[in-house]
Design a protein around this motif. Structure first.
Motif, PDB file in Angstrom:
ATOM      1  N   ALA A  29       3.958 -10.832 -12.383  1.00 49.35           N
ATOM      2  CA  ALA A  29       4.506 -12.086 -11.876  1.00 49.35           C
ATOM      3  C   ALA A  29       6.009 -11.350 -10.725  1.00 49.35           C
ATOM      4  N   LEU A  30       6.643 -10.351 -10.952  1.00 41.17           N
ATOM      5  CA  LEU A  30       7.810  -9.368 -10.221  1.00 41.17           C
ATOM      6  C   LEU A  30       6.981  -9.718  -8.318  1.00 41.17           C
ATOM      7  N   ALA A  31       5.163  -9.162  -8.179  1.00 40.82           N
ATOM      8  CA  ALA A  31       4.654  -8.793  -7.010  1.00 40.82           C
ATOM      9  C   ALA A  31       4.633 -10.690  -6.780  1.00 40.82           C
ATOM     10  N   ALA A  64       5.418   2.453  -4.304  1.00 39.65           N
ATOM     11  CA  ALA A  64       4.019   2.190  -3.267  1.00 39.65           C
ATOM     12  C   ALA A  64       5.538   1.121  -2.179  1.00 39.65           C
ATOM     13  N   LYS A  65       5.237  -0.204  -2.667  1.00 41.50           N
ATOM     14  CA  LYS A  65       6.039  -1.039  -2.213  1.00 41.50           C
ATOM     15  C   LYS A  65       6.922  -0.845  -1.212  1.00 41.50           C
ATOM     16  N   ALA A  66       7.858   0.398  -1.706  1.00 38.41           N
ATOM     17  CA  ALA A  66       9.364   0.710  -0.514  1.00 38.41           C
ATOM     18  C   ALA A  66       8.554   1.389  -0.003  1.00 38.41           C
ATOM     19  N   ALA A  67       7.600   2.379  -0.245  1.00 35.07           N
ATOM     20  CA  ALA A  67       6.651   3.602   0.570  1.00 35.07           C
ATOM     21  C   ALA A  67       6.252   2.743   2.211  1.00 35.07           C
ATOM     22  N   PHE A  68       5.801   2.200   1.443  1.00 34.15           N
ATOM     23  CA  PHE A  68       5.475   0.883   2.706  1.00 34.15           C
ATOM     24  C   PHE A  68       6.152   0.603   4.257  1.00 34.15           C
ATOM     25  N   GLU A  69       7.117  -0.212   3.319  1.00 38.29           N
ATOM     26  CA  GLU A  69       8.682  -0.325   4.158  1.00 38.29           C
ATOM     27  C   GLU A  69       9.144   0.638   4.305  1.00 38.29           C
ATOM     28  N   GLU A  70       9.314   1.801   3.899  1.00 33.77           N
ATOM     29  CA  GLU A  70       9.940   2.859   4.841  1.00 33.77           C
ATOM     30  C   GLU A  70       8.812   3.286   5.935  1.00 33.77           C
ATOM     31  N   GLU A  71       7.994   3.556   5.815  1.00 28.84           N
ATOM     32  CA  GLU A  71       6.934   3.833   7.094  1.00 28.84           C
ATOM     33  C   GLU A  71       6.710   3.195   7.748  1.00 28.84           C
ATOM     34  N   THR A  72       6.862   1.472   7.833  1.00 22.51           N
ATOM     35  CA  THR A  72       6.599   0.692   9.296  1.00 22.51           C
ATOM     36  C   THR A  72       8.127  -0.176   9.386  1.00 22.51           C
ATOM     37  N   GLY A  73       9.099   0.123   8.696  1.00 28.43           N
ATOM     38  CA  GLY A  73      10.315  -0.735   9.388  1.00 28.43           C
ATOM     39  C   GLY A  73       9.511  -2.405   8.915  1.00 28.43           C
ATOM     40  N   LEU A  74       8.957  -2.984   7.729  1.00 25.91           N
ATOM     41  CA  LEU A  74       8.528  -4.400   7.848  1.00 25.91           C
ATOM     42  C   LEU A  74       8.440  -3.862   6.420  1.00 25.91           C
ATOM     43  N   THR A  75       9.331  -5.198   6.063  1.00 27.20           N
ATOM     44  CA  THR A  75       8.978  -5.661   4.445  1.00 27.20           C
ATOM     45  C   THR A  75       7.965  -6.754   4.052  1.00 27.20           C
ATOM     46  N   MET A  76       7.283  -6.052   3.205  1.00 25.05           N
ATOM     47  CA  MET A  76       5.832  -6.437   2.889  1.00 25.05           C
ATOM     48  C   MET A  76       6.203  -8.029   1.222  1.00 25.05           C
ATOM     49  N   GLU A 290      -0.202  -6.976  13.980  1.00 27.63           N
ATOM     50  CA  GLU A 290       0.022  -5.347  13.618  1.00 27.63           C
ATOM     51  C   GLU A 290       0.051  -4.827  12.568  1.00 27.63           C
ATOM     52  N   GLY A 291       1.513  -6.140  11.581  1.00 28.91           N
ATOM     53  CA  GLY A 291       1.851  -5.658  10.658  1.00 28.91           C
ATOM     54  C   GLY A 291       0.129  -5.775   9.733  1.00 28.91           C
ATOM     55  N   GLY A 292      -0.395  -6.461   9.351  1.00 30.29           N
ATOM     56  CA  GLY A 292      -1.867  -7.110   8.497  1.00 30.29           C
ATOM     57  C   GLY A 292      -2.278  -5.741   9.353  1.00 30.29           C
ATOM     58  N   GLN A 293      -2.463  -4.971  10.399  1.00 25.88           N
ATOM     59  CA  GLN A 293      -3.351  -3.686  10.128  1.00 25.88           C
ATOM     60  C   GLN A 293      -2.990  -3.007   9.694  1.00 25.88           C
ATOM     61  N   GLN A 294      -1.265  -2.468   9.568  1.00 26.10           N
ATOM     62  CA  GLN A 294      -0.350  -1.667   8.929  1.00 26.10           C
ATOM     63  C   GLN A 294      -0.734  -1.818   7.322  1.00 26.10           C
ATOM     64  N   VAL A 295      -0.869  -2.786   6.691  1.00 23.51           N
ATOM     65  CA  VAL A 295      -0.773  -2.599   5.671  1.00 23.51           C
ATOM     66  C   VAL A 295      -2.241  -2.585   5.322  1.00 23.51           C
ATOM     67  N   ILE A 296      -3.429  -3.033   6.183  1.00 24.80           N
ATOM     68  CA  ILE A 296      -4.474  -2.282   5.231  1.00 24.80           C
ATOM     69  C   ILE A 296      -5.118  -0.789   5.523  1.00 24.80           C
ATOM     70  N   GLY A 301      -4.680   4.028   1.956  1.00 20.77           N
ATOM     71  CA  GLY A 301      -3.790   5.199   1.781  1.00 20.77           C
ATOM     72  C   GLY A 301      -4.396   5.876   0.439  1.00 20.77           C
ATOM     73  N   GLU A 302      -3.213   7.447   0.200  1.00 20.32           N
ATOM     74  CA  GLU A 302      -3.752   7.471  -1.437  1.00 20.32           C
ATOM     75  C   GLU A 302      -2.521   7.433  -2.030  1.00 20.32           C
ATOM     76  N   GLN A 303      -1.569   6.920  -1.538  1.00 18.10           N
ATOM     77  CA  GLN A 303      -1.302   6.614  -2.570  1.00 18.10           C
ATOM     78  C   GLN A 303      -1.257   5.380  -3.025  1.00 18.10           C
ATOM     79  N   PHE A 304      -1.440   4.298  -2.348  1.00 18.50           N
ATOM     80  CA  PHE A 304      -2.120   2.562  -3.201  1.00 18.50           C
ATOM     81  C   PHE A 304      -3.137   3.617  -3.578  1.00 18.50           C
ATOM     82  N   GLN A 305      -4.397   4.313  -3.062  1.00 23.83           N
ATOM     83  CA  GLN A 305      -5.455   4.028  -3.994  1.00 23.83           C
ATOM     84  C   GLN A 305      -5.581   4.504  -4.938  1.00 23.83           C
ATOM     85  N   SER A 306      -4.369   6.186  -4.621  1.00 23.47           N
ATOM     86  CA  SER A 306      -4.382   6.422  -6.674  1.00 23.47           C
ATOM     87  C   SER A 306      -3.971   5.061  -8.319  1.00 23.47           C
ATOM     88  N   GLU A 307      -2.951   4.471  -7.364  1.00 29.25           N
ATOM     89  CA  GLU A 307      -2.836   3.182  -8.014  1.00 29.25           C
ATOM     90  C   GLU A 307      -3.631   2.725  -8.967  1.00 29.25           C
TER      91      GLU A 307
END
Length: 362
Positions: A29-31, A64-76, A290-296, A301-307
């Protein structure tokens, strides 16, 4: 993939193990509550939004979502669309005006159709693991494998032991008299695991023989129900039903482990499995490719894959991802699952379902 909120699994949804999954409803629901933003950017690493279109069983932790946003500067911004089949259909129907920048959740049942319709543009991630390459839908480069799982028949080991019946091993075993009235599966027209099992029988017995196999199953007392939840939580003997053979997942036995972690009460018949692969792809015509590529890249990556195992109950493609100990001990990956060419599935899926329905349901 409504199974995480204990609803019946529907066609195009993905495969999940037999566990009580109500708690994950909050995560989903949050997602799904993220709202779209108009200040998208086409610059990698810049401020802006990347719109991620997913099926409704996509799970990503806040960390994980926060990590993506910090790494890329994008809001997911996560946009949910219904089950996997609904996702595929909506992406095709909106290909000239895409719903977002990148999509996750197209599985091997629908991959060829989406690629043939030009839904995705080619992208090869620089961090793509070897297994992801091996599980490619085709050679177009339009889709990247993110995870995989296997639909398999499961058995209640304790029932067979207490009743002195030898446990079945193969698909053929289920047609034998000693297994009469013991099996419950789900309808391929209404259930993702049911559809995968139909594919397994086509792959095992061929187009000329799969309906004969189903007729033999029916003659041996097969029960067909509409959804996975009914099969596992109503008819399966571990839940008080009278069917000790049920259609579920290779990972399901990891969730019927004893309190001390030494054993499990169920097992998957690994010679009956059909493999499903789930993909992500950059949408053609995206505002922020380009943002879509960063999502892929991040999904690999190990963080999301481990979830993935604990969040979506399938196996990651990154060999460095963390796998729960119960999976290692009680949910081994089948060595030789039944597989079909995605293009063959795309071409024949509806005809197979129609023919199955006429033969088995009448």
């Amino acid at each position: 993939m409504q199974h995480r909120t204990q609803q019946n699994r529907t066609t195009g949804a993905r495969r999940r193990p037999a566990v009580a999954l109500v708690a994950l409803g909050t995560t989903l629901a949050l997602a799904g509550c993220a709202t779209a933003s108009d200040d998208s950017t086409d610059g990698a690493g810049g401020e802006g939004t990347v719109d991620v279109v997913v099926h409704d069983s996509f799970v990503i932790s806040d960390e994980a979502k926060a990590a993506f946003e910090e790494e890329t500067g994008l809001t997911m911004n996560v946009i949910t669309t219904g089950d996997g089949g609904a996702l595929a259909n909506k992406l095709v129907l909106t290909k000239d005006s895409p719903l977002g920048d990148v999509a996750f959740g197209i599985d091997s049942s629908f991959a060829s159709r989406a690629v043939d319709e030009g839904v995705f543009e080619p992208y090869t991630s620089p961090v793509q693991p070897a297994l992801s390459e091996e599980l490619a839908a085709d050679d177009s480069g339009a889709l990247t494998a993110i995870d995989y799982g296997d639909v398999c028949l499961n058995i209640d080991d304790s029932w067979f032991e207490s009743n002195g019946v030898l446990e079945p091993v193969s698909l053929e075993d289920l047609t034998k008299p000693e297994y009469a009235d013991l099996t419950v599966v789900t309808n391929p027209a209404t259930s993702s695991p049911g559809l995968a099992f139909l594919f397994a029988t086509v792959g095992e017995f061929g187009e000329d023989g799969y309906l004969d196999y189903w007729q033999s199953l029916s003659d041996n007392g097969l029960k067909v129900v509409e959804g996975w939840e009914d099969a596992y939580y109503v008819d399966f003997t571990t839940s008080g039903g009278d069917r000790p053979i049920v259609l579920s997942y290779a990972s399901s036995p990891a969730f019927t482990v004893s309190e001390d972690g030494s054993s499990t009460t169920t097992s998957a018949l690994l010679d009956t499995c059909f493999r499903q692969v789930e993909y992500a792809g950059v949408l053609s015509g995206a505002d922020n490719p380009e943002g879509g590529q960063q999502v892929i890249d991040f999904l690999l990556g190990e963080q999301f894959q481990s979830e993935i195992p604990t969040g979506m109950y399938v196996y990651p493609v990154n060999e460095d991802a963390e796998i729960p100990g119960e999976w290692t001990d009680f949910a081994p990956v089948p060595d030789a699952p039944v597989e079909l060419d995605p293009a063959e599935i795309s071409e024949n899926r509806e005809a197979w379902i129609k023919d199955w329905t006429a033969s088995v349901i009448g």
